[in-house]
Scaffold this motif. Structure first.
Motif, mmCIF file in Angstrom:
data_model
loop_
_atom_site.group_PDB
_atom_site.id
_atom_site.type_symbol
_atom_site.label_atom_id
_atom_site.label_comp_id
_atom_site.label_asym_id
_atom_site.label_seq_id
_atom_site.Cartn_x
_atom_site.Cartn_y
_atom_site.Cartn_z
ATOM 1 N N THR A 159 42.171 29.758 53.520
ATOM 2 C CA THR A 159 42.424 30.997 52.477
ATOM 3 C C THR A 159 42.763 30.701 51.247
ATOM 4 N N ARG B 91 48.877 36.482 55.857
ATOM 5 C CA ARG B 91 48.987 35.706 54.527
ATOM 6 C C ARG B 91 49.220 34.142 54.599
ATOM 7 N N ALA C 256 42.041 37.662 47.210
ATOM 8 C CA ALA C 256 41.843 36.611 48.127
ATOM 9 C C ALA C 256 40.455 36.347 48.946
ATOM 10 N N LEU D 203 37.795 36.076 44.858
ATOM 11 C CA LEU D 203 39.010 36.003 44.304
ATOM 12 C C LEU D 203 39.246 37.290 43.111
ATOM 13 N N ASP E 87 44.302 32.520 47.175
ATOM 14 C CA ASP E 87 44.707 33.621 46.593
ATOM 15 C C ASP E 87 44.491 33.659 45.274
ATOM 16 N N THR E 88 45.060 34.308 44.287
ATOM 17 C CA THR E 88 44.701 34.234 42.925
ATOM 18 C C THR E 88 45.209 33.043 42.440
#
Length: 321
Positions: free
Chosen positions: A98, A69, A16, A11, A100-101
């Protein structure tokens, strides 16, 4: 494998990451429930859920989720034989997520917990994503849909001696579930680079090190000095460690056994000493070969020593998204 540490690194570097987990297993499968992979957006990964067609298919799904996404978790119910042609013949549920930040702070919390050892997370689905909390912070069991066990269960190993075999053995143990405390009285004996699961320590008081070792520790003695070997091994045999190994021949063992009896060590403990070390049938004395043989023996002994421990907490059937 420290799955959360890899996810945190991915990350931070790539913005990601994905986690692929074996959520449940029915019948024969390549890996057990709890096996996991950390995946980068470019397809690089750490860990395995068993390799082969199953792993390739799950990596492809993770790649699609990156491209779209998509941050809702996906549960894939996969028959191994009819669908993938794998001979295992069982059925697995694979959970793909998944991140993300926005998830980085939470991922780092779990990564920090990994550094301290084994921990349990209570899990449930919340708007399509998996919400996790430490087991100690969830008071209502109805909150939980399934539980996960994380962290590394490493066997402590006291390794005395940084000669050729000691160096080869530390390298062989580097990717394996051992936490090595590596002792030698000669600081120059240690190499410049040491694996992360090993700590190089200048030996000053071997009996104190033995006395302070946890009860489940393995002890392996291979110093440059026979009297030192004798003293360390005698101290180790006075405790009930699961494994005490001493490098040397059958004649060395006979000489040491005589001395152990003279100083009053119990016969059962003397009989438990592993000497010569390594699996039988391998005559090559190259340090790397000895290290491979001893590593196989240590893994076998670890399996025996941990067989009575509680297995990882399995997922519950009601968890499927």
């Amino acid at each position: 494998m420290k799955i959360w540490r890899h996810l945190a690194d991915f990350l931070t570097a790539h913005g990601a990451a994905a986690m692929i987990s074996v959520h449940d297993v029915k019948g024969s499968a390549p890996r057990e429930a709890g096996a996991r992979m950390a995946v980068r957006p470019d397809g690089a990964f750490h860990g395995t859920i068993g390799g082969g067609q199953l792993e390739m298919k799950m990596l492809a799904i993770a790649g699609e989720m990156f491209g779209q996404r998509q941050f809702e978790a996906r549960m894939v119910d996969q028959a191994l034989g009819p669908d993938l042609g794998q001979c295992c013949g069982g059925r697995v549920k694979i959970l793909i997520e998944t991140f993300d930040t926005h998830d980085l702070a939470q991922v780092k919390r779990f990564a920090a917990a990994e550094d301290k050892g084994i921990f349990v997370l209570e899990c449930r689905l919340d708007h399509g994503r998996v919400r996790r909390e430490f087991s100690s912070s969830v008071g209502d069991d109805t909150w939980t849909e399934w539980r996960e066990t994380h962290g590394e269960n490493r066997t402590p190993l006291l390794l005395f001696g940084a000669g050729h075999v000691g160096r080869a053995l530390v390298l062989a143990l580097a990717p394996l579930p051992f936490a090595v405390r590596w002792f030698d009285s000669r600081p120059e004996a240690f190499p410049l680079h040491i694996p992360q699961n090993a700590s190089a320590i200048r030996l000053k008081d071997p009996e104190a090190e033995i006395a302070g070792a946890p009860a489940d520790a393995f002890v392996l003695v291979m110093t440059h000095d026979h009297p030192l070997d004798l003293a360390i091994t005698a101290a180790a045999l006075k405790r009930d460690f699961p494994y005490v190994g001493l490098i040397g021949s059958a004649s060395k063992r006979a000489r040491f056994e005589k001395r152990f009896r003279e100083i009053g060590i119990d016969r059962e403990r003397i009989a438990a000493l592993v000497c010569p070390i390594g699996v039988s049938g391998i005559a090559d004395k190259d340090p790397a070969v000895i290290a491979a043989s001893v590593t196989a023996q240590l893994l076998h002994m670890r399996e025996r020593a941990t067989s009575n421990l509680s297995p990882p907490i399995p997922p519950r059937d009601k968890s499927a998204p």
